[in-house]
Design a protein around this motif. Structure first.
Motif: not given
Lengths: 111, 239
Positions: A76-97
């Motif tokens: 199982y993974f408990n996500i702490d952080t998500i980083f993203s670059t924003y070239n194509e991506i406009d935004s990132v929504v974390i639904n569940s960690t």
């Protein structure tokens, strides 16, 4: 306008590892395998053939978990952080960690 | 005693006939009777069949009960479990013991007070002490590579409440057989919700379940030891 879109030409690499998808059409969502040998995983993601690519980085804690006598163990993974670059991506929504055996959507990407 | 009981039953028949006549007066008296009490020792044979379905489990359960009053029995079970499993996913070693204590209550009302065949409900409190370790486990991953680790030896105790319904019959003299259906409710739920739960909790069942259904089939032998005193109601009719 926000709508659920089919990506025209999706390429995903697991960085430092393998190509997961190469210029595949017709994807609405993907399953990314998090690295069970390290506490972070990076993925290269390119949704169209024209614009630039993005990198998404996951940082997490790994929690080995017993499923059943027949299946044994999974991570199982408990996500702490998500980083993203924003070239194509406009935004990132974390639904569940929590990444478990549930088929829950962890991340929603907006382009 | 046999003779007395026969009298008792014929009297019942007379009263049934007597109620048709209008002026009958009924006197109710209570006559003391003795029931043979003793210790019933048995073994649960489903535990041996279980090994066929879950080869990693070795279980032995012995059961005992003693009659306290006409309908109430004190009862308990002792269990031992040894679990050993190895496959390509993991290896596991565990063992421990459990004890359950409680009562059985007979549901059959209209019967000879010494009747040996009963239908009963019961309740138990269960306690298990056990230890387990996972010498190696592997999480298979075709992309990043397999991950192997181990889980150290862990001691744990489990508490549960058990509700049951069953039947028991005297097949030969002092030799009993009977089954019971049981539901066990784990009181320390945290035990089942661990990331590394026990594969088997002795006397309880699967270690990652907060509720366990089980079947027992007991073959037991009755050792007569003492007398249980009770009363039977007698109805006498006079004109």
């Amino acid at each position: 306008m926000v709508r659920d879109s089919v990506l025209p030409s999706l390429t995903i690499f697991a960085i430092d590892n393998d190509t997961l998808l190469a210029r595949q059409a017709g994807y609405r969502g993907v399953q990314l395998p998090l690295n069970g040998l390290a506490d972070s995983s990076r993925f290269y993601l390119k949704a169209t053939s024209t614009s630039g690519a993005d990198t998404i980085t996951f940082r997490y804690k790994r929690v080995p978990h017993f499923i059943s006598a027949g299946c044994g163990f999974v991570n199982y993974f408990n996500i702490d952080t998500i980083f993203s670059t924003y070239n194509e991506i406009d935004s990132v929504v974390i639904n569940s960690t929590q990444v478990t055996t549930d088929n829950a959507t962890t991340l929603t990407l907006f382009f | 005693m046999q003779l007395r009981l026969r009298c008792f039953f014929s009297l019942l028949l007379l009263t049934a006939a007597g109620t048709a006549g209008a002026q009958a007066i009924k006197d109710t008296t209570y006559k003391p009777v003795e029931i043979q009490g003793g210790l019933r020792l048995g073994v649960d044979i489903t535990r041996f069949a279980l090994k066929y379905f879950q080869p990693y489990r070795t279980d032995v359960t012995v059961a005992a009960d003693a009659q306290y009053s006409r309908n109430l029995y004190f009862a308990g079970e002792l269990s031992y479990n040894n679990t050993s499993h190895t496959d390509s996913n993991y290896s596991y070693k565990g063992n421990g013991a459990s004890v359950t204590l409680g009562v059985d209550y007979n549901l059959l009302k209209k019967r000879d007070p010494g009747e040996k065949n009963i239908i009963y409900v019961g309740a138990r409190y269960g306690f298990a002490a056990f230890s387990y370790d996972i010498p190696t486990y592997t999480v298979h991953d075709p992309i990043w590579g397999d991950y192997s680790s181990s889980y150290p030896k862990t001691n744990a105790t489990a508490h549960w409440v058990e509700l049951l319904i069953g039947i028991r019959a005297e097949v030969f003299r002092n030799f009993y057989m009977g089954w019971s259906l049981r539901d066990r409710i784990l009181l320390n739920k945290g035990l089942a919700n661990r990331d590394f739960p026990a594969l088997v909790i002795p006397g309880y069942g699967k270690g990652n379940k907060g509720n366990q259904f089980d079947v027992m089939y007991n073959v037991s032998y009755f050792i007569p030891l003492y007398k249980v005193h009770t009363k039977v109601m007698e109805i006498k009719t006079r004109k």
